[in-house]
Design a protein around this motif. Structure first.
Motif, PDB file in Angstrom:
ATOM      1  N   TRP A  42      57.656 -12.460  -7.152  1.00 62.18           N
ATOM      2  CA  TRP A  42      57.531 -13.676  -7.968  1.00 62.18           C
ATOM      3  C   TRP A  42      58.290 -13.653  -9.287  1.00 62.18           C
ATOM      4  O   TRP A  42      58.355 -14.674  -9.952  1.00 62.18           O
ATOM      5  N   VAL A  47      57.221 -17.544 -10.041  1.00 60.56           N
ATOM      6  CA  VAL A  47      55.991 -17.778  -9.267  1.00 60.56           C
ATOM      7  C   VAL A  47      55.934 -19.192  -8.664  1.00 60.56           C
ATOM      8  O   VAL A  47      54.879 -19.835  -8.652  1.00 60.56           O
ATOM      9  N   ILE A  61      47.588 -18.935 -14.604  1.00 62.25           N
ATOM     10  CA  ILE A  61      48.815 -18.231 -14.983  1.00 62.25           C
ATOM     11  C   ILE A  61      49.938 -19.234 -15.248  1.00 62.25           C
ATOM     12  O   ILE A  61      49.888 -20.379 -14.788  1.00 62.25           O
ATOM     13  N   HIS A  97      53.708 -13.051  -1.979  1.00 54.99           N
ATOM     14  CA  HIS A  97      52.547 -13.930  -2.069  1.00 54.99           C
ATOM     15  C   HIS A  97      52.583 -14.863  -0.866  1.00 54.99           C
ATOM     16  O   HIS A  97      53.663 -15.166  -0.322  1.00 54.99           O
ATOM     17  N   PHE A 139      46.147 -20.128  -6.554  1.00 54.65           N
ATOM     18  CA  PHE A 139      46.565 -21.052  -7.620  1.00 54.65           C
ATOM     19  C   PHE A 139      47.569 -22.099  -7.102  1.00 54.65           C
ATOM     20  O   PHE A 139      48.112 -21.974  -6.002  1.00 54.65           O
ATOM     21  N   ASN A 185      46.391  -7.799  -1.824  1.00 48.81           N
ATOM     22  CA  ASN A 185      45.653  -8.003  -3.067  1.00 48.81           C
ATOM     23  C   ASN A 185      44.992  -9.382  -3.085  1.00 48.81           C
ATOM     24  O   ASN A 185      45.588 -10.380  -2.674  1.00 48.81           O
ATOM     25  N   TRP A 187      43.528 -11.814  -5.830  1.00 49.25           N
ATOM     26  CA  TRP A 187      43.207 -12.221  -7.207  1.00 49.25           C
ATOM     27  C   TRP A 187      42.912 -13.714  -7.165  1.00 49.25           C
ATOM     28  O   TRP A 187      43.728 -14.499  -6.671  1.00 49.25           O
ATOM     29  N   GLU A 226      41.441  -7.734  -7.576  1.00 50.10           N
ATOM     30  CA  GLU A 226      41.992  -7.660  -8.940  1.00 50.10           C
ATOM     31  C   GLU A 226      41.162  -8.473  -9.930  1.00 50.10           C
ATOM     32  O   GLU A 226      40.970  -9.677  -9.764  1.00 50.10           O
ATOM     33  N   LYS A 228      40.281  -9.821 -13.995  1.00 52.30           N
ATOM     34  CA  LYS A 228      41.043 -10.339 -15.125  1.00 52.30           C
ATOM     35  C   LYS A 228      40.093 -10.626 -16.275  1.00 52.30           C
ATOM     36  O   LYS A 228      38.913 -10.915 -16.057  1.00 52.30           O
ATOM     37  N   ASP A 259      45.435  -4.316 -13.374  1.00 53.64           N
ATOM     38  CA  ASP A 259      46.599  -4.975 -13.965  1.00 53.64           C
ATOM     39  C   ASP A 259      46.575  -4.670 -15.456  1.00 53.64           C
ATOM     40  O   ASP A 259      45.579  -4.943 -16.145  1.00 53.64           O
ATOM     41  N   HIS A 262      45.269  -7.180 -17.969  1.00 49.53           N
ATOM     42  CA  HIS A 262      43.982  -7.837 -17.726  1.00 49.53           C
ATOM     43  C   HIS A 262      42.803  -7.210 -18.454  1.00 49.53           C
ATOM     44  O   HIS A 262      41.661  -7.322 -18.022  1.00 49.53           O
ATOM     45  N   HIS A 286      48.921  -2.968 -11.083  1.00 50.78           N
ATOM     46  CA  HIS A 286      49.908  -3.969 -11.464  1.00 50.78           C
ATOM     47  C   HIS A 286      50.429  -3.533 -12.826  1.00 50.78           C
ATOM     48  O   HIS A 286      49.791  -3.756 -13.850  1.00 50.78           O
ATOM     49  N   ASP A 294      47.541 -11.402 -22.033  1.00 51.53           N
ATOM     50  CA  ASP A 294      48.104 -11.182 -20.690  1.00 51.53           C
ATOM     51  C   ASP A 294      49.386 -11.987 -20.522  1.00 51.53           C
ATOM     52  O   ASP A 294      49.438 -12.959 -19.772  1.00 51.53           O
ATOM     53  N   ASP A 326      53.808  -6.322 -11.986  1.00 52.54           N
ATOM     54  CA  ASP A 326      53.412  -7.724 -12.150  1.00 52.54           C
ATOM     55  C   ASP A 326      53.849  -8.234 -13.524  1.00 52.54           C
ATOM     56  O   ASP A 326      53.182  -8.008 -14.525  1.00 52.54           O
ATOM     57  N   PHE A 328      56.406 -11.730 -15.085  1.00 56.66           N
ATOM     58  CA  PHE A 328      57.319 -12.835 -14.733  1.00 56.66           C
ATOM     59  C   PHE A 328      57.823 -13.463 -16.014  1.00 56.66           C
ATOM     60  O   PHE A 328      57.135 -14.227 -16.658  1.00 56.66           O
TER      61      PHE A 328
HETATM   62  C1  LIG Z   1      51.028 -13.846  -9.177  1.00 55.21           C
HETATM   63  C2  LIG Z   1      50.006 -12.735  -9.144  1.00 55.21           C
HETATM   64  O1  LIG Z   1      49.120 -12.832  -8.116  1.00 55.21           O
HETATM   65  C3  LIG Z   1      49.253 -12.693 -10.408  1.00 55.21           C
HETATM   66  O2  LIG Z   1      50.133 -12.284 -11.427  1.00 55.21           O
HETATM   67  C4  LIG Z   1      48.013 -11.813 -10.435  1.00 55.21           C
HETATM   68  O3  LIG Z   1      48.219 -10.543  -9.917  1.00 55.21           O
HETATM   69  C5  LIG Z   1      47.644 -11.772 -11.841  1.00 55.21           C
HETATM   70  O4  LIG Z   1      47.820 -10.756 -12.453  1.00 55.21           O
HETATM   71  C6  LIG Z   1      47.123 -12.979 -12.480  1.00 55.21           C
HETATM   72  O5  LIG Z   1      47.035 -12.850 -13.825  1.00 55.21           O
END
Ligand SMILES: C[C@H](O)[C@H](O)[C@@H](O)C(=O)CO
Ligand SMILES: [Mn+2]
Length: 418
Positions: A42, A47, A61, A97, A139, A185, A187, A226, A228, A259, A262, A286, A294, A326, A328
């Protein structure tokens, strides 16, 4: 003297310097060569993914920046990843993803996704000597809202349960195809912008949804969950908090994903490794960089990354910790972002592997704490970078800053034309 000769000569000197404190540099390089990093797809397209449902954004995010040249389709994303492979040593993985499926221009809703939507990915990955990992996607969908797997509305909850079950089935097919477990994963962004009076309800719904999702046992995939601290627009409460997933993971023997973005900024993720390894079978990471929050900035060789790598090596856990990235960042060259982040992660592990651990442990056992502290401090200045340059040379990839030019060329030839 030519650069390559200089690298070779510096390496020989570094090797002797490390041998003097009991570190076998050649053995270290062999270990570094085997470390696989799960490269997140991503970063290449902020993403966005390739769904034809119209990405709604949101879901906790957000990628910020509008640097030109992002990947707009599967071919462009694959070309970018192939370019990244030429800039880093070692064999790695690609973390997909669900929204990156090969949907062939069709509208495939998330409760309809199938392994066939990832057949071309599996074939391409095999050709490129990459293993695949996978993620369900909660998401950016009309049914995302603030709550998915923890939604009190059964029809919404069932939609996301079905989606996540299907993602596990896809991961199983990937794992089977590549003859190596696919790490999947989960999340979900579920949470609340403001104070909720139903913390317990949402968490019990999430537990129940996960139980349904994990009811089927698979052999070729591994689950991870995961947590957060908070998501954008969901600042007051996160259903899947660290405590929640830690408890769930320990009880059900699932991997917990750590992560680095997080947690509270002063919380050490490195310190969590040894505790998790005692209570859960493996760990997914991550690797990220949180700037004030974050923010998913590009991973650097900073104290957090180095401490994390050192803790994994000290726990002798390279075979139990899966290293994913992780971040972006849409404000800089995206291929450059990958190269910096992957190379920095590898440098951190190299530093961990080069630690004079036997001597440090001897000092500690003898109660020689000044000596331990002094050696820890001196080790920071040992010529690890000469070993890194040699690793790059041996892998036939750009040494030092030479990769900057390669990225500039790719930008000129490819991404600037998008
Ligand atoms: C796009 C990922 O699933 C995402 O970054 C997730 O891993 C995350 O860290 C969300 O804050
Ligand atoms: Mn993450």
């Amino acid at each position: 003297m030519k650069k390559n000769e200089l690298v070779q000569k510096s390496y020989e000197i570094a090797k002797e310097r490390y041998a003097a404190i009991g570190v076998d540099v050649d053995a270290t390089l062999e270990k570094l060569q085997k470390i696989q990093i799960s490269i997140h797809c991503w970063q290449a397209d902020d993403v966005t993914g390739f769904e034809n449902l119209g990405n709604l954004g949101g879901g906790g995010i957000q990628a910020t920046g509008n640097y030109p040249g992002k990947a707009r389709n599967i071919d462009e994303l694959r070309a970018d990843i192939e370019k990244v492979q030429t800039l880093v040593g070692g064999k790695h993985r690609l973390n997909l993803h669900e929204i990156y499926g090969d949907f062939g221009g069709k509208v495939v809703d998330r409760d309809e996704v199938e392994p066939s939507h990832f057949t071309s990915w599996m074939q391409w990955a095999k050709e490129k000597d990459l293993k695949l990992d996978f993620n369900s996607t909660s998401f950016g969908h009309p049914k995302s809202g603030d709550l998915t797997l923890a939604n009190p509305d059964k029809s919404i909850r069932d939609f996301w349960i079905e989606h996540t079950k299907r993602c596990r089935a896809i991961s199983e097919e990937m794992g089977k195809f590549q003859n190596d477990p696919c790490i999947m994963n989960i999340w979900v962004h579920d949470g609340s912008k403001d104070i909720t009076v139903n913390r317990y309800l949402y968490r019990s719904l999430l537990e129940n949804s996960l139980d349904q999702i994990f009811a089927k046992e698979y052999k070729n995939m591994k689950d991870c969950i995961e947590s957060k601290l908070f998501g954008i627009a969901l600042e007051s409460y996160t259903v899947g908090s660290h405590d929640f997933y830690l408890g769930y993971g320990a009880k059900k023997q699932k991997m917990v994903t750590l992560d680095m973005g997080h947690f509270h900024l002063t919380e050490s993720v490195a310190d969590k490794i040894s505790s998790l390894l005692i209570f859960t079978p493996e760990i997914m990471l991550h690797v990220s960089r949180a700037v004030r929050w974050d923010s998913d900035h590009v991973v650097l060789l900073n104290d957090e990354t180095i401490d994390l790598a050192k803790e994994i090596v000290r726990a002798d856990a390279l075979d139990k910790v899966h290293i994913g990235l992780d971040f972006f960042d849409a404000s800089i060259n995206r291929i450059g972002a990958y190269a910096i982040g992957i190379r920095s992660t590898q440098k951190a592990f190299l530093q961990g592997l080069l630690e004079p651990i036997a001597k440090l442990r001897e000092y500690e056992a003898n109660g020689q704490y000044f000596e331990r502290l002094a050696l820890l401090e001196e080790a920071k200045g040992l010529p690890w970078n000469a070993v890194w340059d040699y690793f790059c040379l041996k892998n036939n990839i750009a040494v030092g800053e030479d990769y900057i030019g390669e990225i500039q060329q790719y930008e000129k030839d490819v991404t600037s034309k998008r």
